[in-house]
Design an enzyme around this catalytic site. Structure first.
Site: not given
Length: 169
Positions: A69, A131
């Protein structure tokens, strides 16, 4: 849910989630209520999409990513395996004053495997996060960042190719 959506039998999709046409939801994916997922997306194995999250069209979210969220993902975004999003600057098991801190991943951005995106930042259009990087501040559009903390190392074009120093996108 819209027609022409593939949902694997092991996926757990809330009936209150909104999923766009042509999206594929794979093994063990969980999509919570009021999540909005665009058309033509791929949510790979073990992805978690929290309530009220917004994911744009044509996004690819690879294995074991949790989109919490407060995270908003634009169109055409790549999220590599095991990317970590946070949504709380002061995490505690119990906090009566808990507040979500929003994070925005802009159109065309690419997040490499195992990178961490600390809440409250914006990753700009077509930016690339290498990465394993830890992003603690905003990433400008068309910029490649890497390291811990992530730092700008080059400009890139829409395809992710490094540009020679001083060349426009």
């Amino acid at each position: 849910m819209t027609s022409n959506v593939f949902v694997h039998p092991t996926a757990n999709v809330s009936p209150q989630a909104h999923i766009g046409t042509g999206t594929k939801v794979w093994i063990n994916v969980q999509i919570r209520e009021e999540a909005h997922i665009g058309a033509g997306c791929i949510l790979s194995k073990d992805v978690y999409v929290d309530h009220s999250v917004k994911i744009g069209d044509r996004c690819k979210i690879q294995n074991s990513v949790s989109v919490y969220h407060g995270v908003e993902i634009g169109n055409d975004v790549f999220v590599g395996p095991n990317v970590v999003f946070t949504n709380d600057r002061v995490p505690r098991a119990f906090n009566a004053d808990w507040k979500i801190t929003s994070t925005r991943i802009a159109h065309g951005a690419s997040l490499g495997a195992n990178c961490t995106i600390v809440c409250g930042v914006t990753v700009g259009e077509y930016a690339m996060v290498a990465a394993g990087s830890v992003v603690t501040r905003d990433v400008p559009p068309y910029t490649l960042v890497m390291g811990n903390p992530a730092r700008a190392v080059a400009k890139v074009d829409k395809a992710g190719n490094r540009l020679p120093a001083g060349e426009p996108q």
